[in-house]
Scaffold this motif. Structure first.
Motif, mmCIF file in Angstrom:
data_model
loop_
_atom_site.group_PDB
_atom_site.id
_atom_site.type_symbol
_atom_site.label_atom_id
_atom_site.label_comp_id
_atom_site.label_asym_id
_atom_site.label_seq_id
_atom_site.Cartn_x
_atom_site.Cartn_y
_atom_site.Cartn_z
ATOM 1 N N THR A 37 0.809 -1.212 0.000
ATOM 2 C CA THR A 37 0.000 0.000 0.000
ATOM 3 C C THR A 37 0.845 1.266 0.000
ATOM 4 O O THR A 37 1.934 1.299 0.576
ATOM 5 C CB THR A 37 -0.937 0.007 1.224
ATOM 6 O OG1 THR A 37 -1.717 1.216 1.242
ATOM 7 C CG2 THR A 37 -0.162 -0.090 2.531
ATOM 8 N N SER A 39 -0.107 5.647 0.293
ATOM 9 C CA SER A 39 -1.185 6.624 0.470
ATOM 10 C C SER A 39 -0.603 8.018 0.625
ATOM 11 O O SER A 39 0.258 8.242 1.481
ATOM 12 C CB SER A 39 -2.025 6.251 1.702
ATOM 13 O OG SER A 39 -3.090 7.147 1.882
ATOM 14 N N SER A 48 2.611 7.607 2.956
ATOM 15 C CA SER A 48 2.780 6.442 3.819
ATOM 16 C C SER A 48 2.881 5.188 2.963
ATOM 17 O O SER A 48 2.189 5.042 1.958
ATOM 18 C CB SER A 48 1.611 6.308 4.803
ATOM 19 O OG SER A 48 0.391 6.152 4.101
ATOM 20 N N LEU A 56 6.009 0.635 9.033
ATOM 21 C CA LEU A 56 5.325 1.744 8.394
ATOM 22 C C LEU A 56 6.360 2.813 8.085
ATOM 23 O O LEU A 56 7.098 3.253 8.965
ATOM 24 C CB LEU A 56 4.251 2.325 9.321
ATOM 25 C CG LEU A 56 3.605 3.634 8.861
ATOM 26 C CD1 LEU A 56 2.716 3.394 7.647
ATOM 27 C CD2 LEU A 56 2.814 4.279 9.995
ATOM 28 N N ILE A 76 1.313 -4.833 6.784
ATOM 29 C CA ILE A 76 0.450 -3.674 6.570
ATOM 30 C C ILE A 76 -0.196 -3.830 5.193
ATOM 31 O O ILE A 76 0.480 -3.767 4.169
ATOM 32 C CB ILE A 76 1.251 -2.366 6.649
ATOM 33 C CG1 ILE A 76 1.891 -2.214 8.029
ATOM 34 C CG2 ILE A 76 0.353 -1.172 6.343
ATOM 35 C CD1 ILE A 76 2.859 -1.052 8.143
ATOM 36 N N THR A 79 -3.118 1.534 4.089
ATOM 37 C CA THR A 79 -3.056 2.732 4.924
ATOM 38 C C THR A 79 -3.960 3.791 4.303
ATOM 39 O O THR A 79 -3.999 3.948 3.080
ATOM 40 C CB THR A 79 -1.631 3.299 5.055
ATOM 41 O OG1 THR A 79 -1.141 3.665 3.755
ATOM 42 C CG2 THR A 79 -0.704 2.276 5.683
ATOM 43 N N LYS A 80 -4.699 4.510 5.164
ATOM 44 C CA LYS A 80 -5.588 5.575 4.703
ATOM 45 C C LYS A 80 -5.454 6.776 5.635
ATOM 46 O O LYS A 80 -5.691 6.662 6.840
ATOM 47 C CB LYS A 80 -7.045 5.094 4.700
ATOM 48 C CG LYS A 80 -7.423 4.244 3.505
ATOM 49 C CD LYS A 80 -7.593 5.106 2.264
ATOM 50 C CE LYS A 80 -8.163 4.291 1.105
ATOM 51 N NZ LYS A 80 -8.407 5.119 -0.079
ATOM 52 N N TRP A 81 -5.088 7.928 5.083
ATOM 53 C CA TRP A 81 -4.993 9.143 5.871
ATOM 54 C C TRP A 81 -6.379 9.685 6.184
ATOM 55 O O TRP A 81 -7.285 9.625 5.345
ATOM 56 C CB TRP A 81 -4.206 10.213 5.118
ATOM 57 C CG TRP A 81 -2.743 9.927 4.968
ATOM 58 C CD1 TRP A 81 -2.138 9.318 3.906
ATOM 59 C CD2 TRP A 81 -1.700 10.240 5.900
ATOM 60 N NE1 TRP A 81 -0.788 9.227 4.118
ATOM 61 C CE2 TRP A 81 -0.481 9.795 5.329
ATOM 62 C CE3 TRP A 81 -1.675 10.851 7.152
ATOM 63 C CZ2 TRP A 81 0.745 9.939 5.968
ATOM 64 C CZ3 TRP A 81 -0.454 11.002 7.792
ATOM 65 C CH2 TRP A 81 0.739 10.554 7.206
ATOM 66 N N LEU A 88 -3.502 8.113 10.598
ATOM 67 C CA LEU A 88 -3.560 7.048 9.605
ATOM 68 C C LEU A 88 -4.410 5.894 10.127
ATOM 69 O O LEU A 88 -4.227 5.452 11.265
ATOM 70 C CB LEU A 88 -2.152 6.507 9.323
ATOM 71 C CG LEU A 88 -1.336 7.151 8.216
ATOM 72 C CD1 LEU A 88 0.093 6.617 8.265
ATOM 73 C CD2 LEU A 88 -1.943 6.872 6.845
ATOM 74 N N ILE A 90 -4.733 2.093 9.697
ATOM 75 C CA ILE A 90 -3.803 1.075 9.207
ATOM 76 C C ILE A 90 -4.437 -0.302 9.316
ATOM 77 O O ILE A 90 -4.784 -0.758 10.412
ATOM 78 C CB ILE A 90 -2.474 1.108 9.983
ATOM 79 C CG1 ILE A 90 -1.846 2.502 9.909
ATOM 80 C CG2 ILE A 90 -1.509 0.066 9.438
ATOM 81 C CD1 ILE A 90 -0.589 2.656 10.735
ATOM 82 N N SER A 99 -5.031 -4.082 13.746
ATOM 83 C CA SER A 99 -5.290 -2.879 12.953
ATOM 84 C C SER A 99 -5.506 -1.711 13.907
ATOM 85 O O SER A 99 -5.984 -1.885 15.029
ATOM 86 C CB SER A 99 -6.508 -3.092 12.061
ATOM 87 O OG SER A 99 -6.249 -4.127 11.130
#
Length: 324
Positions: A37, A39, A48, A56, A76, A79-81, A88, A90, A99
């Motif tokens: 991932t 992001s 990230s 990370l 991982i 990941t999303k901000w 984040l 995760i 998570s």
């Protein structure tokens, strides 16, 4: 003098051999460095990256240099901000993985409870960031509030959820696995879409910024000669278009913020327009896994199955390989 030269030559050969051995070791390790991932955060300052390395990594968007690496226990997967906060979400998988919500600046973290023990791959915030959706491997769609308290647990009757995305304006989330589940949070209602006659694993989904339609990407089934598909769907779940142009699975997909181009991660980096036409493509050395756009739609970040992190321009020229 001859003795000194001999010693220096011996040390030089030894160091050279040692460096080659180290390089070979790193290269061998990279065979399993799947970076799942990438992001780009909304304020365009950081990127990230995560994968199988239990780490990370946060990179600067200005210098493309590594800012910080944080140890994590497990793979991982996403990941999303947060849309406004320096947080984040995760998604993790692995025997001891949890998570979590993580703040890279303060290093504070909050573990997400009530999830399947085998882990998570589907995670994302709604438009305002007051709701977080997490789809786990038991097929449950879990909705958390701003305090990270679980407020809804929906049984989608899927074997597992692999990807999800919120509508850009409404509290409607699409989750994919063996099929497509569309959940309306405000109405607490759900309906399913069977994407194909064949049984295939759906891997990713992304709403167009207009909210009028969304696109899914799947794994296909190479043993049964079912090709991977990109599929366009109306907001009501009607099939608009099916596209068969990739020989590898579509690992991730992402619309540009202006809605002009869909970037896809497979054996090539692809750019598609709103009508589903392939506008540009660039062959990748390795299978691409992670993908995202920056805020201005001028850059794309990708990660791949051999640990490479690449920055591309919108013409699909390689700008930079990030080092870590």
């Amino acid at each position: 003098m001859i003795k000194k030269i001999s010693i220096l030559l011996f040390l030089s050969i030894s160091l050279s051999y040692g460096c080659k051995e180290d390089e070979k070791k790193i290269e061998n390790e990279r065979e399993n460095w799947w970076l799942w991932t990438a992001s780009w955060n909304p304020n365009d300052e950081q990127i990230s990256v995560g994968g199988t390395q239990d780490t990370l990594r946060i990179f600067s968007s200005k210098t493309y240099k590594l800012v910080k690496a944080f140890s994590m226990e497990g793979t991982i997967t996403k990941t999303k901000w947060h849309p406004f906060k320096n947080q984040l979400a995760i998604a993790m998988q692995g025997e001891k993985s949890k998570s979590l919500i993580f703040n890279p600046k303060s290093k504070e973290s909050i573990q997400l409870d009530s999830l399947d023990e085998f882990g998570v791959r589907a995670i994302g915030w709604n438009k305002m960031g007051e709701l977080l959706a997490v789809g786990d491997y038991s097929g449950s769609l879990n909705i958390y509030d701003e305090s990270v308290k679980i407020i809804k647990k929906i049984n989608t009757k899927q074997k597992g959820l692999i990807g999800l995305d919120w509508h850009p304006e409404k509290n409607i989330v699409v989750a994919v696995g063996e099929k497509i589940s569309v959940y309306n949070f405000d109405k607490d209602s759900i309906f399913d879409i069977k994407p194909r006659n064949e049984e295939v694993l759906m891997l990713c989904v992304d709403w167009h910024p207009s909210g009028e339609f969304f696109v899914t990407g799947d794994y296909g089934d190479f043993e049964k000669d079912f090709p991977p598909l990109l599929q366009f769907w109306s907001a009501n779940g009607d099939n608009i278009k099916n596209i068969e142009k990739s020989k590898a699975e579509f690992r991730n997909i992402k619309w540009s913020n202006d809605g002009e181009f869909l970037a896809t991660a497979s054996e090539f980096l692809g750019l598609w327009n709103k009508d589903g036409d392939l506008i540009k493509q660039s062959k990748s050395e390795n299978l691409i896994w992670g993908i995202d756009w920056n805020k201005s739609n001028s850059r794309i970040v990708t990660t791949d199955g051999k640990g490479k992190i690449l920055i591309w321009d919108k013409e699909l020229n390689k700008i930079k390989e990030l080092q870590y």
